[in-house]
Design an enzyme around this catalytic site. Sequence first.
Site, short mmCIF file in Angstrom:
data_model
loop_
_atom_site.label_atom_id
_atom_site.label_comp_id
_atom_site.label_asym_id
_atom_site.label_seq_id
_atom_site.Cartn_x
_atom_site.Cartn_y
_atom_site.Cartn_z
N GLY A 28 -63.85 -19.36 -2.87
CA GLY A 28 -65.36 -19.55 -3.61
C GLY A 28 -66.06 -17.21 -3.58
O GLY A 28 -65.15 -16.89 -3.95
N ALA A 29 -66.85 -17.23 -2.86
CA ALA A 29 -67.35 -16.01 -3.20
C ALA A 29 -66.68 -15.65 -4.75
O ALA A 29 -66.72 -15.12 -5.54
CB ALA A 29 -66.99 -14.71 -2.60
N GLY A 33 -64.91 -14.72 -13.72
CA GLY A 33 -63.21 -15.55 -13.26
C GLY A 33 -63.17 -16.66 -13.17
O GLY A 33 -62.87 -17.26 -14.01
N HIS A 34 -63.82 -17.27 -11.95
CA HIS A 34 -64.03 -18.60 -11.29
C HIS A 34 -64.40 -19.38 -12.19
O HIS A 34 -64.21 -20.35 -12.79
CB HIS A 34 -64.46 -18.76 -10.37
CG HIS A 34 -63.90 -18.03 -8.52
ND1 HIS A 34 -64.38 -16.90 -8.42
CD2 HIS A 34 -62.45 -18.28 -8.22
CE1 HIS A 34 -63.61 -15.87 -7.35
NE2 HIS A 34 -62.17 -16.76 -6.98
N GLN A 58 -53.22 -19.18 4.47
CA GLN A 58 -52.47 -19.00 3.94
C GLN A 58 -52.37 -17.30 3.80
O GLN A 58 -52.46 -16.38 3.24
CB GLN A 58 -52.88 -18.33 2.02
CG GLN A 58 -54.85 -18.76 2.13
CD GLN A 58 -54.93 -18.78 0.63
OE1 GLN A 58 -54.57 -20.03 0.62
NE2 GLN A 58 -54.76 -17.98 -0.86
N LYS A 145 -53.85 -16.35 -14.40
CA LYS A 145 -52.87 -15.91 -14.05
C LYS A 145 -53.04 -14.26 -13.45
O LYS A 145 -52.15 -13.99 -13.64
CB LYS A 145 -53.13 -15.25 -15.75
CG LYS A 145 -52.44 -16.45 -16.91
CD LYS A 145 -52.30 -15.86 -17.85
CE LYS A 145 -52.10 -16.49 -19.24
NZ LYS A 145 -51.88 -16.28 -20.13
N ASP A 147 -53.30 -14.38 -10.83
CA ASP A 147 -52.43 -14.53 -8.81
C ASP A 147 -51.26 -15.52 -10.25
O ASP A 147 -50.94 -16.73 -9.49
CB ASP A 147 -52.73 -15.56 -8.49
CG ASP A 147 -54.43 -14.65 -7.74
OD1 ASP A 147 -53.83 -14.07 -6.79
OD2 ASP A 147 -55.38 -15.76 -8.63
N LEU A 181 -61.43 -8.96 -11.96
CA LEU A 181 -62.27 -9.09 -11.04
C LEU A 181 -61.52 -10.04 -10.06
O LEU A 181 -60.60 -10.75 -9.92
CB LEU A 181 -63.18 -10.61 -12.50
CG LEU A 181 -64.18 -9.79 -12.96
CD1 LEU A 181 -65.39 -11.14 -13.60
CD2 LEU A 181 -65.24 -8.73 -12.21
N SER A 182 -61.99 -9.96 -8.56
CA SER A 182 -61.77 -10.21 -8.09
C SER A 182 -62.65 -10.81 -6.35
O SER A 182 -63.25 -10.24 -6.58
CB SER A 182 -60.35 -9.50 -7.27
OG SER A 182 -60.21 -10.00 -5.62
P1 AMP Z 1 -59.60 -17.51 -5.39
O1 AMP Z 1 -60.67 -17.78 -4.64
O2 AMP Z 1 -58.95 -15.69 -5.56
O3 AMP Z 1 -58.06 -18.18 -5.10
O4 AMP Z 1 -59.15 -17.98 -7.31
C1 AMP Z 1 -59.17 -19.10 -7.40
C2 AMP Z 1 -59.08 -19.25 -9.10
O5 AMP Z 1 -59.73 -18.12 -9.62
C3 AMP Z 1 -57.25 -19.04 -8.85
O6 AMP Z 1 -56.42 -19.51 -9.78
C4 AMP Z 1 -57.80 -17.16 -9.29
O7 AMP Z 1 -56.34 -16.48 -10.22
C5 AMP Z 1 -58.57 -18.01 -10.24
N1 AMP Z 1 -59.23 -16.54 -10.68
C6 AMP Z 1 -59.13 -15.03 -9.43
N2 AMP Z 1 -59.87 -13.88 -10.13
C7 AMP Z 1 -59.43 -13.98 -11.54
C8 AMP Z 1 -59.33 -13.54 -12.80
N3 AMP Z 1 -60.14 -12.38 -12.58
N4 AMP Z 1 -59.66 -13.66 -14.50
C9 AMP Z 1 -58.95 -15.04 -13.89
N5 AMP Z 1 -59.11 -15.81 -12.99
C10 AMP Z 1 -59.16 -15.53 -11.69
#
Ligand code: AMP
Length: 273
Positions: A28-29, A33-34, A58, A145, A147, A181-182
Amino acid sequence: MKIISDPLALQQDLKEIDKTVGFVPTMGALHEGHITLIKRAREENEIVVVSVFVNPTQFLAGEDLDKYPKKDDADKKICELAGVDILFFPTAEDMYSKDEVKICAPNVRGYVLEGATRPGHFSGVLRVVMKLLNIVSPTRAYFGKKDAQQLHLITLMVKQFFMSVAIVPVDIVRDSDGLALSSRNVYLSKAQREEALKIPKSLYAASKLISKNILDTAKIKEEMYAILAPLEIEYAEVLNRDFEMIQKVEIGNTIILVEVIVGETRLLDNIWF
Ligand code: AMP
């Protein structure tokens, strides 16, 4: 868009659909990227399922589980606009029970880099991804990629457990200033964000060296550490795509990975050669 929280109800719904299913697991959030992962799933599949679940297993004790950014309403809107068919929104109780069968991250590749700084983290990731993939049974599942180690371990799990899903890696999406992005970037103050830009700068410096045919990994790491130096560096490492140490960059088989802590925020980034 359907919103489902019950894993068995979702599994049943999807069993009745004879179509290709693209799946994007997230915590979420949601950000660009998502959204890039979701768009890719939309292009390549008839049905798109996104999950939003902040997976407790995790997170290590003392990490940011309780303050992990939550934007449920915005996430629902984003998914709707991105053409998601089903949003899976389970609770921890929906996903876990007491005294569970567990799967564990591999001893070596699950316990280096982020696995060394967060021991047990990847076991939690693999546990939840195994559950999610079994619930959704997607044709393809999309992972960033960004992660890279997570992507590698999930790819290993799918191969070693003879699972039939295709894992699709998606390139890192960056802000205009270069920062990957994160969801955790919201924790950064303006000054910390400036500091964090040393991460993409260090990767850019590495790529400049490689473009000049300087392939010695020690030299590349030295240059990266010099750029990152004032930050709390968890690691800056040059590995092959099997996550093994190498002396020289192997073009087409190398990943350069960085993890630093800025303030209290853990930031990851990498670049593939
Ligand atoms: P998360 O919500 O942070 O667990 O991310 C969910 C998915 O989105 C994971 O496969 C991450 O690798 C991917 N993800 C998060 N940030 C990015 C980004 N900046 N660019 C590409 N994929 C992303």
